[in-house]
Design a protein around this motif. Structure first.
Motif, PDB file in Angstrom:
ATOM      1  N   ASP A 187      78.697 -87.428 122.480  1.00 21.82           N
ATOM      2  CA  ASP A 187      78.362 -86.799 121.053  1.00 21.82           C
ATOM      3  C   ASP A 187      77.415 -86.221 120.947  1.00 21.82           C
ATOM      4  OD1 ASP A 187      81.091 -88.225 120.456  1.00 21.82           O
ATOM      5  OD2 ASP A 187      80.099 -90.076 120.308  1.00 21.82           O
TER       6      ASP A 187
ATOM      7  N   ASP B 270      78.344 -91.280 125.980  1.00 20.67           N
ATOM      8  CA  ASP B 270      79.172 -92.374 125.441  1.00 20.67           C
ATOM      9  C   ASP B 270      79.694 -93.181 126.573  1.00 20.67           C
ATOM     10  OD1 ASP B 270      80.211 -93.975 123.292  1.00 20.67           O
ATOM     11  OD2 ASP B 270      82.230 -93.221 124.091  1.00 20.67           O
TER      12      ASP B 270
ATOM     13  N   VAL C 280      74.073 -85.389 118.664  1.00 16.23           N
ATOM     14  CA  VAL C 280      73.447 -86.350 117.841  1.00 16.23           C
ATOM     15  C   VAL C 280      72.530 -85.541 117.021  1.00 16.23           C
ATOM     16  CG1 VAL C 280      73.785 -88.446 118.796  1.00 16.23           C
ATOM     17  CG2 VAL C 280      71.785 -86.814 119.546  1.00 16.23           C
TER      18      VAL C 280
ATOM     19  N   GLY D 183      77.927 -84.913 115.507  1.00 14.49           N
ATOM     20  CA  GLY D 183      79.103 -85.667 115.358  1.00 14.49           C
ATOM     21  C   GLY D 183      80.492 -85.263 116.209  1.00 14.49           C
ATOM     22  N   GLU D 184      80.245 -83.804 116.824  1.00 11.30           N
ATOM     23  CA  GLU D 184      81.246 -83.497 117.482  1.00 11.30           C
ATOM     24  C   GLU D 184      81.198 -84.052 118.960  1.00 11.30           C
ATOM     25  OE1 GLU D 184      82.785 -79.228 116.992  1.00 11.30           O
ATOM     26  OE2 GLU D 184      80.532 -78.773 116.684  1.00 11.30           O
ATOM     27  N   ARG D 185      82.377 -84.000 119.398  1.00 10.28           N
ATOM     28  CA  ARG D 185      82.318 -84.804 120.622  1.00 10.28           C
ATOM     29  C   ARG D 185      82.860 -83.881 121.731  1.00 10.28           C
ATOM     30  NH1 ARG D 185      82.700 -89.987 122.101  1.00 10.28           N
ATOM     31  NH2 ARG D 185      84.068 -90.874 123.850  1.00 10.28           N
TER      32      ARG D 185
ATOM     33  N   LEU E 222      72.797 -84.465 122.844  1.00  8.21           N
ATOM     34  CA  LEU E 222      73.974 -85.261 122.986  1.00  8.21           C
ATOM     35  C   LEU E 222      73.694 -86.762 123.439  1.00  8.21           C
ATOM     36  CD1 LEU E 222      74.793 -82.206 124.817  1.00  8.21           C
ATOM     37  CD2 LEU E 222      76.891 -83.075 123.727  1.00  8.21           C
ATOM     38  N   LYS E 223      74.651 -87.764 123.043  1.00  6.17           N
ATOM     39  CA  LYS E 223      74.485 -88.853 123.395  1.00  6.17           C
ATOM     40  C   LYS E 223      75.531 -89.356 124.162  1.00  6.17           C
ATOM     41  CE  LYS E 223      74.161 -93.583 123.377  1.00  6.17           C
ATOM     42  NZ  LYS E 223      75.351 -94.008 124.159  1.00  6.17           N
TER      43      LYS E 223
ATOM     44  N   ARG F 152      85.045 -78.790 123.779  1.00 11.80           N
ATOM     45  CA  ARG F 152      85.039 -79.439 122.613  1.00 11.80           C
ATOM     46  C   ARG F 152      86.430 -80.076 122.370  1.00 11.80           C
ATOM     47  NH1 ARG F 152      82.089 -76.679 118.126  1.00 11.80           N
ATOM     48  NH2 ARG F 152      82.168 -74.847 119.495  1.00 11.80           N
ATOM     49  N   CYS F 153      86.285 -81.524 122.104  1.00  6.73           N
ATOM     50  CA  CYS F 153      87.563 -82.388 122.346  1.00  6.73           C
ATOM     51  C   CYS F 153      88.478 -81.851 121.224  1.00  6.73           C
ATOM     52  CB  CYS F 153      87.175 -83.856 122.306  1.00  6.73           C
ATOM     53  SG  CYS F 153      86.290 -84.416 123.732  1.00  6.73           S
ATOM     54  N   SER F 154      87.829 -81.589 119.885  1.00 11.30           N
ATOM     55  CA  SER F 154      88.804 -81.125 118.871  1.00 11.30           C
ATOM     56  C   SER F 154      89.890 -80.017 119.197  1.00 11.30           C
ATOM     57  CB  SER F 154      88.203 -80.997 117.634  1.00 11.30           C
ATOM     58  OG  SER F 154      87.000 -79.811 117.563  1.00 11.30           O
TER      59      SER F 154
END
Length: 381
Positions: free
Chosen positions: A81, A40, A83, A93-95, A37-38, A137-139
């Protein structure tokens, strides 16, 4: 030869919790079962200094081993995110929101994967408090609002303690007290708890007295969350005429001795919530040799009450109640004509270094919430 990815990380010298070492290291890419994960953005508050202060006693250093003697990763709450992923159910791509080291790139080993998120089940994390191993998972987070990420990072880690502390005190009948005396009353976790206790205060079940410094008195009074605000030098102005519960956010040994000495038999409970000032074992012998009269101080640990309420109410109901109060608090604290907190964004590791020093030294403005953005491009595998 295995390709390497370069990442920068900020380490905390265990001998100077306000200091920092920024270094660049090379890491191997994820192996099967891992993700990368990056990081942010993340929040910095005195809560992070407390994590470092209790790094050994509460094993906070153990979540993110550094491999460097005398240095630890100060944990922070933030957004990252994905990566790179080798794990089914987690896509690049998931946050995610959760508990991270201050590092550009973070490797994790997901397990217990659900639509809501995952737990990091790396072997070294399994014995540690599970609440810190969970990534959302933010979504799929009902409380997530992209426009309020900064407020969520700043408030949620503190407010979960505020919310659960208020519930713990009520659940225990205020330990027989009718007056709560709160130290470091200008701190976000303290006034978050006062916010949660508003209904009990309005109903006359408890009186809330906030203790603060002379410099923070005006801000603390303007919150309107305490029945009375008293500066530390005027502690003795509070009458010992009713049962008192001391809720300590400062960890100041000498203040604790004054509290016990002044209130005497009226002091029915001493609850330490968090401290960067003193990490000695809690007992009646203080660091400067004084012996406490009255009740022995007790450390409050939020995950214990969370587990209790998850059993009592069920996890979904606990989350529902928390989200209602958290949303109300964030709205009041960060919006309107007179918000309690303004949010300041700074960029890069150097900004984090400067802010950590201010938080450690107690020179940070309580009216400001600090967010660090690491917006340099991520290395993609």
């Amino acid at each position: 030869m295995t390709p390497l990815t370069t990442t920068a990380r900020l380490l905390t010298p265990k001998s100077d919790l306000g200091g920092a070492l920024i270094e660049t290291i090379d890491e191997a890419p994820p192996t099967p079962g891992d993700i990368r994960l990056k990081l942010d953005r993340f929040a910095l508050t005195t809560n992070n200094i407390t994590y470092a202060a209790f790094g050994e006693a509460m094993r906070y250093w153990d979540f993110f081993p550094t491999g460097r003697d005398g240095h630890g990763h100060m944990p922070v709450w933030g957004f990252a995110d994905v990566v790179a992923s080798t794990v089914e159910g987690i896509a690049a791509g998931e946050r995610f929101y959760g508990y991270f080291p201050i590092s550009d790139l973070v490797r994790m080993t997901p397990g217990r994967i659900t639509p809501r998120g995952f737990y990091d089940v790396a072997p070294h994390r399994l014995p540690l408090t599970s609440a810190y191993n969970q990534y959302t998972r933010c979504s799929q987070d009902a409380a997530y609002d992209p426009a309020r990420e900064n407020a969520q990072m700043l408030v949620r880690p503190l407010f979960i303690t505020s919310f659960v502390l208020a519930d713990y005190l009520a659940d225990n009948g205020w330990f027989g007290a009718s007056r709560l005396v709160v130290s470091s009353a200008s701190s976000k976790t303290a006034y978050g708890a006062a916010f949660c206790l508003g209904a009990a205060r309005a109903a006359g079940r408890i009186e809330l007295v906030g203790l603060t410094s002379a410099g923070n008195r005006g801000f603390t009074e303007d919150l309107g969350l305490y029945d009375r605000v008293v500066t530390y030098d005027r502690l003795e102005d509070i009458a010992a005429d009713r049962p008192v519960l001391y809720v300590d956010f400062s960890g100041d040994d000498r203040l604790r001795a004054r509290i016990h000495g002044h209130f005497g038999p009226a002091l029915v409970h001493d609850c330490l919530v968090g401290s960067a000032a003193n990490t000695a074992p809690l007992d009646r012998t203080l660091a400067h040799g004084a012996t406490l009269p009255g009740p022995a101080p007790v450390m409050f640990f939020a995950p214990v009450q969370i587990r209790k309420r998850n059993t009592d109410w069920g996890g979904a109901e606990f989350t529902r109640r928390f989200n209602i109060d958290q949303t109300a608090f964030i709205t009041r604290a960060t919006t309107g004509d007179a918000p309690w907190m303004t949010i300041s964004e700074a960029r890069g590791m150097d900004a984090a270094v400067a802010q950590i020093r201010q938080l450690h030294d107690g020179t940070a403005d309580p009216r400001v919430g600090h967010v660090i953005v690491l917006d340099q491009p991520a290395s993609r595998l």
